[in-house]
Each structure stands twice: as C-alpha cells, then as structure tokens.
Design a protein around this motif. Sequence first.
Motif, PDB file in Angstrom:
ATOM      1  N   UNK A  69     -24.437  77.479 132.027  1.00 58.13           N
ATOM      2  CA  UNK A  69     -23.338  76.607 131.593  1.00 58.13           C
ATOM      3  C   UNK A  69     -23.688  75.909 130.288  1.00 58.13           C
ATOM      4  N   UNK A  70     -24.919  75.392 130.211  1.00 60.58           N
ATOM      5  CA  UNK A  70     -25.358  74.703 128.988  1.00 60.58           C
ATOM      6  C   UNK A  70     -25.351  75.656 127.803  1.00 60.58           C
ATOM      7  N   UNK A  71     -25.823  76.883 128.013  1.00 51.48           N
ATOM      8  CA  UNK A  71     -25.903  77.848 126.920  1.00 51.48           C
ATOM      9  C   UNK A  71     -24.527  78.207 126.369  1.00 51.48           C
ATOM     10  N   UNK A  72     -23.499  78.155 127.215  1.00 51.58           N
ATOM     11  CA  UNK A  72     -22.156  78.432 126.700  1.00 51.58           C
ATOM     12  C   UNK A  72     -21.725  77.378 125.689  1.00 51.58           C
ATOM     13  N   UNK A  73     -22.275  76.160 125.819  1.00 54.29           N
ATOM     14  CA  UNK A  73     -21.972  75.120 124.840  1.00 54.29           C
ATOM     15  C   UNK A  73     -22.544  75.443 123.483  1.00 54.29           C
ATOM     16  N   UNK A  74     -23.702  76.104 123.447  1.00 50.85           N
ATOM     17  CA  UNK A  74     -24.300  76.496 122.180  1.00 50.85           C
ATOM     18  C   UNK A  74     -23.632  77.740 121.614  1.00 50.85           C
ATOM     19  N   UNK A  75     -23.318  78.703 122.491  1.00 48.75           N
ATOM     20  CA  UNK A  75     -22.741  79.971 122.034  1.00 48.75           C
ATOM     21  C   UNK A  75     -21.340  79.788 121.474  1.00 48.75           C
ATOM     22  N   UNK A  76     -20.564  78.857 122.049  1.00 52.00           N
ATOM     23  CA  UNK A  76     -19.185  78.684 121.600  1.00 52.00           C
ATOM     24  C   UNK A  76     -19.079  77.919 120.288  1.00 52.00           C
ATOM     25  N   UNK A  77     -20.202  77.428 119.759  1.00 53.40           N
ATOM     26  CA  UNK A  77     -20.182  76.760 118.465  1.00 53.40           C
ATOM     27  C   UNK A  77     -20.076  77.762 117.330  1.00 53.40           C
ATOM     28  N   UNK A  78     -20.026  77.275 116.087  1.00 57.58           N
ATOM     29  CA  UNK A  78     -19.939  78.152 114.930  1.00 57.58           C
ATOM     30  C   UNK A  78     -21.248  78.909 114.753  1.00 57.58           C
ATOM     31  N   UNK A  79     -21.139  80.168 114.302  1.00 54.74           N
ATOM     32  CA  UNK A  79     -22.328  80.975 114.071  1.00 54.74           C
ATOM     33  C   UNK A  79     -23.102  80.424 112.885  1.00 54.74           C
ATOM     34  N   UNK A  80     -24.424  80.619 112.911  1.00 52.02           N
ATOM     35  CA  UNK A  80     -25.255  80.155 111.804  1.00 52.02           C
ATOM     36  C   UNK A  80     -24.982  80.952 110.541  1.00 52.02           C
ATOM     37  N   UNK A  81     -25.385  80.396 109.406  1.00 49.47           N
ATOM     38  CA  UNK A  81     -25.156  81.066 108.119  1.00 49.47           C
ATOM     39  C   UNK A  81     -26.117  82.221 107.909  1.00 49.47           C
ATOM     40  N   UNK A  83     -29.290  84.874 110.166  1.00 49.55           N
ATOM     41  CA  UNK A  83     -29.815  85.243 111.475  1.00 49.55           C
ATOM     42  C   UNK A  83     -30.876  84.245 111.941  1.00 49.55           C
ATOM     43  N   UNK A  84     -31.713  83.814 111.005  1.00 51.44           N
ATOM     44  CA  UNK A  84     -32.766  82.856 111.352  1.00 51.44           C
ATOM     45  C   UNK A  84     -32.169  81.535 111.816  1.00 51.44           C
ATOM     46  N   UNK A  85     -31.134  81.066 111.118  1.00 54.34           N
ATOM     47  CA  UNK A  85     -30.502  79.802 111.499  1.00 54.34           C
ATOM     48  C   UNK A  85     -29.825  79.929 112.858  1.00 54.34           C
ATOM     49  N   UNK A  86     -29.198  81.064 113.124  1.00 48.63           N
ATOM     50  CA  UNK A  86     -28.555  81.291 114.418  1.00 48.63           C
ATOM     51  C   UNK A  86     -29.593  81.279 115.539  1.00 48.63           C
ATOM     52  N   UNK A  87     -30.728  81.956 115.309  1.00 48.80           N
ATOM     53  CA  UNK A  87     -31.779  82.008 116.327  1.00 48.80           C
ATOM     54  C   UNK A  87     -32.377  80.623 116.570  1.00 48.80           C
ATOM     55  N   UNK A  88     -32.604  79.875 115.488  1.00 49.72           N
ATOM     56  CA  UNK A  88     -33.171  78.528 115.619  1.00 49.72           C
ATOM     57  C   UNK A  88     -32.191  77.610 116.344  1.00 49.72           C
ATOM     58  N   UNK A  89     -30.919  77.662 115.931  1.00 47.93           N
ATOM     59  CA  UNK A  89     -29.906  76.806 116.543  1.00 47.93           C
ATOM     60  C   UNK A  89     -29.725  77.094 118.018  1.00 47.93           C
ATOM     61  N   UNK A  90     -29.632  78.379 118.378  1.00 47.16           N
ATOM     62  CA  UNK A  90     -29.461  78.766 119.778  1.00 47.16           C
ATOM     63  C   UNK A  90     -30.684  78.362 120.604  1.00 47.16           C
ATOM     64  N   UNK A  91     -31.859  78.614 120.057  1.00 47.01           N
ATOM     65  CA  UNK A  91     -33.094  78.265 120.769  1.00 47.01           C
ATOM     66  C   UNK A  91     -33.213  76.760 120.953  1.00 47.01           C
ATOM     67  N   UNK A  92     -32.897  76.026 119.904  1.00 45.05           N
ATOM     68  CA  UNK A  92     -33.025  74.571 119.954  1.00 45.05           C
ATOM     69  C   UNK A  92     -32.091  73.968 120.991  1.00 45.05           C
ATOM     70  N   UNK A  93     -30.822  74.388 120.933  1.00 46.93           N
ATOM     71  CA  UNK A  93     -29.876  73.886 121.912  1.00 46.93           C
ATOM     72  C   UNK A  93     -30.272  74.300 123.329  1.00 46.93           C
ATOM     73  N   UNK A  94     -30.755  75.548 123.463  1.00 44.21           N
ATOM     74  CA  UNK A  94     -31.154  76.020 124.781  1.00 44.21           C
ATOM     75  C   UNK A  94     -32.324  75.227 125.343  1.00 44.21           C
ATOM     76  N   UNK A  95     -33.328  74.976 124.507  1.00 41.16           N
ATOM     77  CA  UNK A  95     -34.503  74.230 124.955  1.00 41.16           C
ATOM     78  C   UNK A  95     -34.128  72.786 125.272  1.00 41.16           C
TER      79      UNK A  95
END
Length: 300
Positions: A69-81, A83-95
């Motif tokens: 459920x928490x991860x859907x909050x990160x995934x539904x946000x805007x994609x990073x500019x 690939x590295x930013x997307x991976x960092x953002x997803x990982x950060x929100x997930x952690x």
Amino acid sequence: MEQLQLLINHEPNLLVILAIDLTIAIVLLYTMRFISGLWAGVNTTEELASKDNFAFGISLAGSLLALAIVLTGAITGEAGTSFAQEAIGMSLYGVVGLILIKLGRVAHDKFALSGLDKVAHIKEGNVSVAIIDAAALVATALIIRATLLWANDLTVDTFIAILSGFVIAQALLIAVTRLRESAYRKNNQGSQFQDAIAGGQIALSIRHAGFLIATGFTLTAASNFLIYVPQGYVENALGWLLFGIVMVALLYVLVPLVKKLVLSRINLTEEVDHQHNIGVASLEFVISIAVALILMALMS
C-alpha cells in the motif's frame, strides 16, 4: 493496446521506469519478510512451513500488504527526470515507508496493546493477536500512503510533513483502541479487552480490526481536504489533528447507526463478545470499512 502503444511512443522510457519501480518494490517486499522474521526472532521459512504458525502468517501478510500500500503512494507520483532519480526516489520512499510501518508497529505494541506481549503471542500461534497486528499495520500504511501523496516531493519539508501526519494519525489510532477498550469494559462487566484478545477471541479481534482499518481509511481523506504548505509545520500538523478528530467522531456516530440498521434484531454484544460469532463479527468488520469508504469518497 493502442492506447498503451501511444503512451509508450510519448514516453519512450516508460517501460524502463516501470521495470525499475517493480524491481525495487519486489526487493522491498522481500526485505519486509526478512525484517518481520528478525522482529519476531524466528526463521520465517520454519515458522510458516514447518510449524504451520497461522498467526505468524497472518502477521506477515499484514506487513507485506502494508508495504505494498505504501509503495503505491510512491509509484503513483510523477516519474523521475532520469533513471537514477527514479530509482533513488522509489527506494527512498520505500525505505521511509518501511521504517514508518515498523515505527507504527512499535507504537501500537507499546501504547495501544501495552497489556500483552504481542510478539510472544504471535510466536505461540495466537490468531486473535495476529489479526489485530495485521489490521494496525494496514491502517498505518493507508495513512503513510496518504501523506506521501499529499506532500509529494523529496525535500526536508516533505519528510517533516509526512512524519507529523504519521505521528498524529498514530495517536488517533491509539485513542481509538482506548475508546474501544472502554466500551468493551462497559458492555462486559469490567472485563478487559486485551485479556480477551490474549485468550484467543477471534470474533472480537475481527470486529476491532475492521474499526482500525476504517479509521485508517477515514484519516486518508485529509490528503484530499488539506493543502500542503512546505514550511507550515504547525499549520500542517493542526490540520491533520483537527481533521482526524472530526473524521473519527463521524465514524463513531455513523458506524453504530449503520450496524443497528443492517444488523437489526441481533444482540451484537451477546453474539461477538460472549458467543464469539465470527460471522457477525465479519459483518461488523465490513460495515465499519464500508462507512469509512463512503466518508472518504465524500471528502475526495
């Protein structure tokens, strides 16, 4: 299919971004299983497959669902500019979500169910305790997801806002448990709610689980109603607190009313508290969540 092709043509990196998000989500779900084993001090494979510990399975299922459920909050946000930013953002929100879920569990153990050793009961196979544990995790996850969508950014202000909303929501979940305990004592000649849960009353735990998850759903409506102010720390916190109190109050008024109408001529205290009627408790579970979903839709 044609719409998907148009989307891919418009966003050529979409498939790579989706692959990044999916990979990180799977890794985090595995991490949650590992952490759940450490929290309980058990080997998850042995507990699930050898000992057939249903309670641990229910608790772990709640943990995994909460993280998803928490991860859907990160995934539904805007994609990073990138690939590295997307991976960092997803990982950060997930952690951060994983940490907050665990903090929510600690708060629930120490303040909501302070009268029993939840870890020990789950290791012993107490399904009643496991059901409440899973419900509290799901309720916490719904709130975390709402705060992620409400303060959608990667700044210090964002995490302060997320943390303040999380703390207030946890306080309200604990208050709900205290109120439910008080009602149980009143209806059962002073008997203790936590003693009944420790004794394995599954029907009672199902009813309480429904109200916990319903509270989580109603509190998520704050993300649609309140305006996020990056440096308005007090304003954001007060907004969540006042809105949460109003929504919990509405829940306390409407849920009993709907139960009286839908379950008319049924003595709920007798059926659930004394006869341990799981069927009636399941109906109460659904009614609580149904009222919460309607309130949430009205506030969206």
